[in-house]
Motif scaffolding. Structure first.
Motif, PDB file in Angstrom:
ATOM      1  N   ALA A 191       0.830  -1.196   0.000  1.00  0.00           N
ATOM      2  CA  ALA A 191       0.000   0.000   0.000  1.00  0.00           C
ATOM      3  C   ALA A 191       0.867   1.250   0.000  1.00  0.00           C
ATOM      4  O   ALA A 191       0.565   2.240  -0.674  1.00  0.00           O
ATOM      5  CB  ALA A 191      -0.932  -0.007   1.217  1.00  0.00           C
ATOM      6  N   GLY A 192       1.976   1.213   0.754  1.00  0.00           N
ATOM      7  CA  GLY A 192       2.884   2.351   0.794  1.00  0.00           C
ATOM      8  C   GLY A 192       3.552   2.585  -0.546  1.00  0.00           C
ATOM      9  O   GLY A 192       3.695   3.738  -0.992  1.00  0.00           O
ATOM     10  N   LEU A 193       3.971   1.513  -1.218  1.00  0.00           N
ATOM     11  CA  LEU A 193       4.598   1.641  -2.527  1.00  0.00           C
ATOM     12  C   LEU A 193       3.612   2.194  -3.550  1.00  0.00           C
ATOM     13  O   LEU A 193       3.969   3.036  -4.383  1.00  0.00           O
ATOM     14  CB  LEU A 193       5.123   0.278  -2.990  1.00  0.00           C
ATOM     15  CG  LEU A 193       6.317  -0.278  -2.201  1.00  0.00           C
ATOM     16  CD1 LEU A 193       6.591  -1.720  -2.613  1.00  0.00           C
ATOM     17  CD2 LEU A 193       7.564   0.581  -2.439  1.00  0.00           C
ATOM     18  N   SER A 194       2.374   1.732  -3.486  1.00  0.00           N
ATOM     19  CA  SER A 194       1.348   2.237  -4.401  1.00  0.00           C
ATOM     20  C   SER A 194       1.083   3.717  -4.151  1.00  0.00           C
ATOM     21  O   SER A 194       0.931   4.504  -5.090  1.00  0.00           O
ATOM     22  CB  SER A 194       0.051   1.438  -4.233  1.00  0.00           C
ATOM     23  OG  SER A 194       0.246   0.075  -4.526  1.00  0.00           O
ATOM     24  N   ALA A 195       1.028   4.087  -2.868  1.00  0.00           N
ATOM     25  CA  ALA A 195       0.797   5.482  -2.516  1.00  0.00           C
ATOM     26  C   ALA A 195       1.960   6.362  -2.952  1.00  0.00           C
ATOM     27  O   ALA A 195       1.774   7.535  -3.311  1.00  0.00           O
ATOM     28  CB  ALA A 195       0.577   5.617  -1.012  1.00  0.00           C
ATOM     29  N   LEU A 196       3.164   5.803  -2.947  1.00  0.00           N
ATOM     30  CA  LEU A 196       4.350   6.577  -3.303  1.00  0.00           C
ATOM     31  C   LEU A 196       4.478   6.785  -4.804  1.00  0.00           C
ATOM     32  O   LEU A 196       4.733   7.908  -5.263  1.00  0.00           O
ATOM     33  CB  LEU A 196       5.598   5.866  -2.769  1.00  0.00           C
ATOM     34  CG  LEU A 196       6.950   6.527  -3.072  1.00  0.00           C
ATOM     35  CD1 LEU A 196       7.024   7.900  -2.410  1.00  0.00           C
ATOM     36  CD2 LEU A 196       8.095   5.642  -2.597  1.00  0.00           C
ATOM     37  N   PHE A 197       4.300   5.711  -5.583  1.00  0.00           N
ATOM     38  CA  PHE A 197       4.540   5.792  -7.017  1.00  0.00           C
ATOM     39  C   PHE A 197       3.260   5.997  -7.840  1.00  0.00           C
ATOM     40  O   PHE A 197       3.327   6.467  -8.974  1.00  0.00           O
ATOM     41  CB  PHE A 197       5.236   4.521  -7.501  1.00  0.00           C
ATOM     42  CG  PHE A 197       6.628   4.373  -6.963  1.00  0.00           C
ATOM     43  CD1 PHE A 197       7.664   5.150  -7.459  1.00  0.00           C
ATOM     44  CD2 PHE A 197       6.912   3.462  -5.950  1.00  0.00           C
ATOM     45  CE1 PHE A 197       8.954   5.023  -6.977  1.00  0.00           C
ATOM     46  CE2 PHE A 197       8.199   3.327  -5.452  1.00  0.00           C
ATOM     47  CZ  PHE A 197       9.227   4.115  -5.963  1.00  0.00           C
ATOM     48  N   GLY A 198       2.105   5.654  -7.275  1.00  0.00           N
ATOM     49  CA  GLY A 198       0.853   5.779  -8.007  1.00  0.00           C
ATOM     50  C   GLY A 198       0.547   7.185  -8.501  1.00  0.00           C
ATOM     51  O   GLY A 198       0.083   7.351  -9.644  1.00  0.00           O
ATOM     52  N   PRO A 199       0.791   8.225  -7.696  1.00  0.00           N
ATOM     53  CA  PRO A 199       0.470   9.587  -8.155  1.00  0.00           C
ATOM     54  C   PRO A 199       1.206  10.010  -9.412  1.00  0.00           C
ATOM     55  O   PRO A 199       0.800  10.972 -10.068  1.00  0.00           O
ATOM     56  CB  PRO A 199       0.896  10.456  -6.954  1.00  0.00           C
ATOM     57  CG  PRO A 199       0.722   9.561  -5.773  1.00  0.00           C
ATOM     58  CD  PRO A 199       1.148   8.208  -6.271  1.00  0.00           C
ATOM     59  N   LEU A 200       2.279   9.307  -9.786  1.00  0.00           N
ATOM     60  CA  LEU A 200       3.007   9.656 -11.004  1.00  0.00           C
ATOM     61  C   LEU A 200       2.134   9.466 -12.241  1.00  0.00           C
ATOM     62  O   LEU A 200       2.408  10.058 -13.298  1.00  0.00           O
ATOM     63  CB  LEU A 200       4.263   8.787 -11.124  1.00  0.00           C
ATOM     64  CG  LEU A 200       5.303   8.935 -10.005  1.00  0.00           C
ATOM     65  CD1 LEU A 200       6.445   7.949 -10.210  1.00  0.00           C
ATOM     66  CD2 LEU A 200       5.829  10.369  -9.947  1.00  0.00           C
ATOM     67  N   ARG A 201       1.084   8.662 -12.114  1.00  0.00           N
ATOM     68  CA  ARG A 201       0.188   8.404 -13.241  1.00  0.00           C
ATOM     69  C   ARG A 201      -0.883   9.473 -13.407  1.00  0.00           C
ATOM     70  O   ARG A 201      -1.618   9.470 -14.396  1.00  0.00           O
ATOM     71  CB  ARG A 201      -0.485   7.036 -13.058  1.00  0.00           C
ATOM     72  CG  ARG A 201       0.471   5.864 -12.945  1.00  0.00           C
ATOM     73  CD  ARG A 201      -0.266   4.606 -12.553  1.00  0.00           C
ATOM     74  NE  ARG A 201      -1.343   4.301 -13.475  1.00  0.00           N
ATOM     75  CZ  ARG A 201      -2.415   3.581 -13.172  1.00  0.00           C
ATOM     76  NH1 ARG A 201      -2.556   3.097 -11.948  1.00  0.00           N
ATOM     77  NH2 ARG A 201      -3.347   3.350 -14.063  1.00  0.00           N
ATOM     78  N   LEU A 202      -0.989  10.390 -12.460  1.00  0.00           N
ATOM     79  CA  LEU A 202      -2.044  11.401 -12.484  1.00  0.00           C
ATOM     80  C   LEU A 202      -1.567  12.694 -13.129  1.00  0.00           C
ATOM     81  O   LEU A 202      -0.377  13.031 -13.075  1.00  0.00           O
ATOM     82  CB  LEU A 202      -2.516  11.693 -11.055  1.00  0.00           C
ATOM     83  CG  LEU A 202      -3.064  10.516 -10.246  1.00  0.00           C
ATOM     84  CD1 LEU A 202      -3.409  10.972  -8.832  1.00  0.00           C
ATOM     85  CD2 LEU A 202      -4.289   9.915 -10.925  1.00  0.00           C
ATOM     86  N   ASN A 203      -2.503  13.431 -13.701  1.00  0.00           N
ATOM     87  CA  ASN A 203      -2.160  14.758 -14.192  1.00  0.00           C
ATOM     88  C   ASN A 203      -2.132  15.740 -13.025  1.00  0.00           C
ATOM     89  O   ASN A 203      -2.467  15.383 -11.882  1.00  0.00           O
ATOM     90  CB  ASN A 203      -3.141  15.215 -15.282  1.00  0.00           C
ATOM     91  CG  ASN A 203      -4.587  15.256 -14.793  1.00  0.00           C
ATOM     92  OD1 ASN A 203      -4.867  15.595 -13.643  1.00  0.00           O
ATOM     93  ND2 ASN A 203      -5.514  14.919 -15.688  1.00  0.00           N
ATOM     94  N   ALA A 204      -1.744  16.967 -13.287  1.00  0.00           N
ATOM     95  CA  ALA A 204      -1.556  17.951 -12.220  1.00  0.00           C
ATOM     96  C   ALA A 204      -2.841  18.203 -11.440  1.00  0.00           C
ATOM     97  O   ALA A 204      -2.822  18.305 -10.206  1.00  0.00           O
ATOM     98  CB  ALA A 204      -1.016  19.255 -12.807  1.00  0.00           C
TER      99      ALA A 204
END
Length: 282
Positions: A191-204
């Protein structure tokens, strides 16, 4: 299926070709402890953690890679969650019964007949609204201890219930919000890894909303709520959803954007119908 011994010539080539078949092609170091168990030594575990992490980052829809990453990085988190379960009567009963959540073990038709406002009815409504089915959760393979393997399986199968009770859909922003909630509530590294790297897939704009609205709620609510791994959800179907949330220390998340339902449930249903037809033709 026969098991083959293989040693990839380079790490780069292995990352490019990782598949469930490749993951099973490894030398056995111990006897499997339960059906489906694939024992790994430390080197193999580390190699699989890195490989599955890269593949999951490249393609988050690879459920097998996400599952492998979760198992190989769990570390001391699973024993800690088991200890939390053992400290409560409800958690101990879960470990004793080892219930499973899928359409074969849960009477979905009975849940659909429950009154509005009950948790079981809310769960059915959530499944219909999102187009999700509980039948696609990947079995645990790489956890050596059978009881800890069940704890991981339990987390995996209860994930949708966390979405349901926090009133989140299954888009990327909502998934990340739930991951932040899970990380502070359960402490699983995945869950921590997803929370850390997941936002890279979002736009601003979506990142701004994630960190401005969802993350503050997730950190505060997840850290103050009861540890959800010890909730025997199957015995809570008839409980009022709002009363259940109050008991668990959960409050409403910021409103989320609900899109079109996924095709997950329909695809699984079509596959089951096709398999039943083939069996009937034999």
């Amino acid at each position: 299926m026969a098991t083959y011994i293989m040693r990839p010539p380079t790490i780069r080539n292995t990352f490019c070709r990782i598949t469930p078949t490749v993951l099973n092609c490894r030398r056995s170091v111990t006897t499997p402890a339960y059906p489906g168990h694939i024992p790994l030594n430390w080197t193999e575990n580390a190699f699989l953690a890195v490989g599955s992490g890269l593949m999951a980052l490249i393609d988050p829809k690879r459920a097998d890679m996400v599952a492998a990453l979760g198992e190989t990085t769990a570390g001391p988190a699973l024993p800690r969650l088991r200890d939390i379960m053992l400290k409560s009567p409800e958690g101990r009963q879960i470990l004793k019964d080892r219930p499973r959540i899928n359409t074969n073990t849960v009477n979905m038709e009975a849940l659909a007949r429950l009154p509005e406002g009950t948790f079981g009815r809310s769960y059915i409504t959530w499944l219909e609204r999102t187009g999700v089915t509980p039948d696609t959760r990947t079995p645990v393979h790489y956890i050596d201890d059978p009881e800890l393997a069940y704890v991981m399986q339990r987390y995996r199968e209860c994930h949708d219930l966390y979405h349901c009770i926090t009133n989140f859909p299954v888009n990327v922003e909502a998934e990340l919000a739930v991951k932040y909630f899970e990380f502070v509530n359960l402490g699983l590294p995945l869950a921590g890894l997803s929370a850390l790297f997941g936002p890279l897939r979002l736009n601003a704009a979506k990142r701004k909303r994630l960190f401005g609205e969802y993350v503050p709620w997730a950190l505060k609510c997840g850290s103050s709520a009861r540890c959800l791994i010890s909730v025997y959800w199957e015995k809570r179907w008839e409980q009022n959803t709002e009363e259940l949330k109050k008991e668990l220390g959960i409050w409403d998340a910021p409103p989320a954007r609900w899109g079109k339902p996924l095709n997950e449930a329909r695809i699984v249903t079509d596959q089951k119908n096709l398999e039943a037809t083939k069996v009937g033709q034999l």
